[in-house]
Scaffold this motif. Structure first.
Motif, PDB file in Angstrom:
ATOM      1  N   LEU A 145       0.844  -1.209  -0.004  1.00  0.00           N
ATOM      2  CA  LEU A 145       0.029  -0.038   0.339  1.00  0.00           C
ATOM      3  C   LEU A 145       0.894   1.413  -0.246  1.00  0.00           C
ATOM      4  N   LEU A 146       1.926   1.355   0.943  1.00  0.00           N
ATOM      5  CA  LEU A 146       2.892   2.422   0.859  1.00  0.00           C
ATOM      6  C   LEU A 146       3.485   2.358  -0.462  1.00  0.00           C
ATOM      7  N   LEU A 147       3.972   1.452  -1.119  1.00  0.00           N
ATOM      8  CA  LEU A 147       4.672   1.565  -2.332  1.00  0.00           C
ATOM      9  C   LEU A 147       3.610   2.103  -3.485  1.00  0.00           C
ATOM     10  N   VAL A 148       2.348   1.750  -3.478  1.00  0.00           N
ATOM     11  CA  VAL A 148       1.559   2.313  -4.290  1.00  0.00           C
ATOM     12  C   VAL A 148       1.165   3.699  -4.336  1.00  0.00           C
ATOM     13  N   ARG A 149       0.949   4.144  -2.737  1.00  0.00           N
ATOM     14  CA  ARG A 149       0.794   5.749  -2.674  1.00  0.00           C
ATOM     15  C   ARG A 149       1.873   6.296  -3.040  1.00  0.00           C
ATOM     16  N   MET A 150       3.266   5.972  -3.035  1.00  0.00           N
ATOM     17  CA  MET A 150       4.475   6.822  -3.237  1.00  0.00           C
ATOM     18  C   MET A 150       4.494   6.626  -4.879  1.00  0.00           C
ATOM     19  N   THR A 151       4.258   5.827  -5.578  1.00  0.00           N
ATOM     20  CA  THR A 151       4.342   5.762  -7.093  1.00  0.00           C
ATOM     21  C   THR A 151       3.126   6.719  -7.321  1.00  0.00           C
ATOM     22  N   MET A 152       1.865   6.846  -6.988  1.00  0.00           N
ATOM     23  CA  MET A 152       0.950   7.690  -7.281  1.00  0.00           C
ATOM     24  C   MET A 152       1.409   9.159  -7.174  1.00  0.00           C
ATOM     25  N   ARG A 153       2.051   9.675  -5.939  1.00  0.00           N
ATOM     26  CA  ARG A 153       2.367  10.797  -5.522  1.00  0.00           C
ATOM     27  C   ARG A 153       3.606  11.208  -6.683  1.00  0.00           C
ATOM     28  N   MET A 154       4.456  10.352  -7.079  1.00  0.00           N
ATOM     29  CA  MET A 154       5.568  10.781  -7.767  1.00  0.00           C
ATOM     30  C   MET A 154       4.815  10.936  -9.306  1.00  0.00           C
ATOM     31  N   ARG A 155       3.979  10.242  -9.732  1.00  0.00           N
ATOM     32  CA  ARG A 155       3.292  10.468 -11.125  1.00  0.00           C
ATOM     33  C   ARG A 155       2.378  11.835 -11.184  1.00  0.00           C
ATOM     34  N   ARG A 156       1.960  11.818  -9.867  1.00  0.00           N
ATOM     35  CA  ARG A 156       1.320  13.443  -9.871  1.00  0.00           C
ATOM     36  C   ARG A 156       2.197  14.593 -10.096  1.00  0.00           C
ATOM     37  N   GLY A 157       3.262  14.340  -9.358  1.00  0.00           N
ATOM     38  CA  GLY A 157       4.440  15.260  -9.324  1.00  0.00           C
ATOM     39  C   GLY A 157       4.973  15.742 -10.828  1.00  0.00           C
ATOM     40  N   LYS A 158       5.041  14.581 -11.652  1.00  0.00           N
ATOM     41  CA  LYS A 158       5.776  14.475 -12.917  1.00  0.00           C
ATOM     42  C   LYS A 158       4.812  15.118 -13.985  1.00  0.00           C
TER      43      LYS A 158
END
Length: 211
Positions: A145-158
């Motif tokens: 769950l933490l990995l998915v959240r981090m990935t989504m935040r990175m995608r939003r930032g890009k």
């Protein structure tokens, strides 16, 4: 008399298992000690005696367990165990160990659940396996769950792009000056111009802190 045995024993077709039975008694052991093993099939058929020991072993000479039960104990050490070889699926059921050491003949009668399976589907649920499953499974889910959240935040930032910071000079150029009251270039800056420059610097610092 206190008798102890395994609550559950697992075996594989064609292999052997040891059916443990230990006991403690208030009186010295002698040739009067008897050990009896009985079996009740899981299909509900009648209970049968498959082994008897008194000084020497008397395994079953007829029936389902003929020639497959051997003595594996030592009454002098409080051990009344037996071994069952050439396991079959029809061996599934409940085994009971009864020990008597006259005059000590009163005691508990523990039962052992025997489960025999084919090797391809055999799996034993030990205590360690169960605890590991209960602890590691939730931990793995949390990490995922933490990995998915981090990935989504990175995608939003890009996707949002990085905001380009403006220098104080560029911010000052965005300000609108009152040209009707502005003095010549050689004169000191007006109060309006100084205020605009200060706002530009503050915005620059705020943007840097956000990054």
């Amino acid at each position: 008399m206190e008798i102890r045995s395994d609550a559950a024993v697992f075996g594989v077709v064609g292999q052997s298992v040891r059916l443990r039975c230990s006991f403690s008694t208030l009186y010295p052991t002698s040739d009067r000690v008897t050990v009896n093993w009985s079996f009740r099939p899981e299909n509900g058929d009648a209970t049968i005696t498959i082994f008897h020991f008194q000084s020497v072993a008397y395994p079953s000479t007829a029936g389902h367990f003929q020639g497959r039960v051997t003595w594996d104990g030592d009454v002098g050490r409080g051990d009344g165990s037996i071994a069952l070889r050439d396991l079959r699926l029809t061996d599934n059921g409940t085994l009971t160990c009864t020990v008597r050491n006259p005059p000590d003949v009163q005691g508990n009668v523990p039962q052992t659940k025997l489960t025999v399976t084919v090797e391809s589907i055999h799996f034993q649920f030990s205590t360690a396996t169960l605890l590991a499953a209960l602890v590691l499974t939730p931990a793995a889910l949390v990490a995922l769950l933490l990995l998915v959240r981090m990935t989504m935040r990175m995608r939003r930032g890009k996707s949002g792009g990085k905001k380009r910071l403006k220098s104080p000079i560029e911010e000052s150029q965005d300000c609108v000056y009152d040209t009707s009251t502005a003095p010549p270039q050689s004169a000191p800056a007006t109060e309006q111009n100084l205020s605009c420059m200060m706002r530009a610097c503050l915005r620059c610092v705020e943007d840097s802190d956000e990054d």
